[in-house]
Design a protein around this motif. Structure first.
Motif, PDB file in Angstrom:
ATOM      1  N   THR A 119      -3.667  76.272 -57.843  1.00 14.13           N
ATOM      2  CA  THR A 119      -4.710  75.968 -56.855  1.00 14.13           C
ATOM      3  C   THR A 119      -5.274  77.257 -56.262  1.00 14.13           C
ATOM      4  O   THR A 119      -6.462  77.334 -55.948  1.00 14.13           O
ATOM      5  N   PRO A 152       4.360  73.209 -51.550  1.00 13.33           N
ATOM      6  CA  PRO A 152       3.302  72.193 -51.478  1.00 13.33           C
ATOM      7  C   PRO A 152       2.336  72.408 -50.315  1.00 13.33           C
ATOM      8  O   PRO A 152       1.166  72.029 -50.404  1.00 13.33           O
ATOM      9  N   GLN A 153       2.809  73.008 -49.236  1.00 12.62           N
ATOM     10  CA  GLN A 153       1.920  73.271 -48.097  1.00 12.62           C
ATOM     11  C   GLN A 153       0.865  74.313 -48.465  1.00 12.62           C
ATOM     12  O   GLN A 153      -0.293  74.217 -48.038  1.00 12.62           O
ATOM     13  N   ARG A 169      -1.611  72.596 -50.688  1.00  8.34           N
ATOM     14  CA  ARG A 169      -2.508  71.775 -49.869  1.00  8.34           C
ATOM     15  C   ARG A 169      -3.566  72.637 -49.179  1.00  8.34           C
ATOM     16  O   ARG A 169      -4.741  72.256 -49.108  1.00  8.34           O
ATOM     17  N   ASP A 215      -7.472  72.264 -49.701  1.00 10.82           N
ATOM     18  CA  ASP A 215      -8.260  72.008 -48.497  1.00 10.82           C
ATOM     19  C   ASP A 215      -9.458  72.961 -48.429  1.00 10.82           C
ATOM     20  O   ASP A 215     -10.582  72.547 -48.122  1.00 10.82           O
ATOM     21  N   ALA A 265       0.553  65.275 -50.524  1.00 13.62           N
ATOM     22  CA  ALA A 265      -0.485  66.257 -50.188  1.00 13.62           C
ATOM     23  C   ALA A 265      -1.852  65.821 -50.709  1.00 13.62           C
ATOM     24  O   ALA A 265      -2.863  65.943 -50.007  1.00 13.62           O
ATOM     25  N   PHE A 266      -1.898  65.297 -51.920  1.00 17.92           N
ATOM     26  CA  PHE A 266      -3.177  64.899 -52.522  1.00 17.92           C
ATOM     27  C   PHE A 266      -3.802  63.712 -51.782  1.00 17.92           C
ATOM     28  O   PHE A 266      -4.998  63.708 -51.495  1.00 17.92           O
ATOM     29  N   ARG A 270      -3.330  62.723 -48.728  1.00 16.91           N
ATOM     30  CA  ARG A 270      -3.777  63.100 -47.388  1.00 16.91           C
ATOM     31  C   ARG A 270      -5.080  63.896 -47.440  1.00 16.91           C
ATOM     32  O   ARG A 270      -5.971  63.708 -46.603  1.00 16.91           O
ATOM     33  N   LEU A 271      -5.179  64.782 -48.406  1.00 12.06           N
ATOM     34  CA  LEU A 271      -6.415  65.556 -48.561  1.00 12.06           C
ATOM     35  C   LEU A 271      -7.600  64.639 -48.860  1.00 12.06           C
ATOM     36  O   LEU A 271      -8.682  64.809 -48.298  1.00 12.06           O
TER      37      LEU A 271
END
Length: 218
Positions: A78, A111-112, A115, A119, A154-155, A157-158
């Protein structure tokens, strides 16, 4: 009288030119940027077998005038996708499919952080008024259930935070199936790509329909 006739001719020519320009703009295909990693790039496949090419073919078979741009880079995380986003946007896309995260999971990255990178990507696309389909990914089981849960969440929530079209798992229907993957067990074979395309098509149609829907006035 002659002067009036010339004015009419001049403005008539201008209107014809404007109409021609507008007509060309309306006739231009919808440009969909496929921003991803090797799963998008088509690792181990011919160019015409890769996800962007097969998705474009499927949409055109439905009568949709689209061009799907392959902005997949093998090995990209990412962070890598975020770093080259500006370059990818030089293609002037109308819409984007974001497929990133598989390599974050394979490397066991935080993962944070993943994210945060996604984001930032979604914020930039929103800033440029580019509609988005976010494709989710699952983490390998060897990192444990807590990591898997945080990664998966994470996905979702995004997608909710940014109100984008969400497809929960890009490899749905082919993950773990040797018949649909290359020998490495990680990348889809041509048949696997076709399964991905057929499963994600309803979400892509939603993305296209959102673009076609007129915006509500405040």
């Amino acid at each position: 009288m002659e002067f009036l006739f010339r004015v009419v001719l001049r403005y008539g020519a201008v209107l014809l030119l404007v109409n021609a320009i507008i007509g060309d703009a309306m006739a231009a295909p919808v440009r969909i940027l496929a921003l991803g990693d090797s799963l998008t790039a088509g690792f181990g496949l011919k160019a015409e077998e890769a996800f962007p090419a097969r998705l474009e073919a499927a949409l055109r078979a439905e009568g949709r005038d689209v061009r799907v741009i392959n902005a997949g880079v093998s090995g990209d995380t990412t962070a890598g996708g975020l770093a080259r986003l500006g370059w990818a946007l030089a293609e002037k896309p109308d819409l984007a499919i974001v497929e990133l995260g598989a390599n974050d999971g394979l490397r066991g990255l935080d993962p944070q952080l993943m994210r945060a990178n996604l984001d930032a990507i979604l914020k930039r696309l929103k800033q440029d008024r580019i509609g988005v389909l976010l494709a989710g990914m699952l983490a390998p089981a060897n990192y444990g259930p807590a990591y898997q849960a945080e990664f998966k969440t994470a996905f979702a929530r995004l997608a909710s935070d940014h109100d984008v079209v969400f497809y929960p798992f890009f490899l749905d229907g082919i993950a773990g199936d040797a018949r649909l993957n290359l020998a490495d067990g990680l990348h889809p074979a041509a048949k696997g790509v076709d399964v991905i395309v057929q499963r994600i098509l309803p979400s892509v149609r939603t993305l296209l329909d959102r673009r076609a829907r007129p915006e509500k006035k405040p």
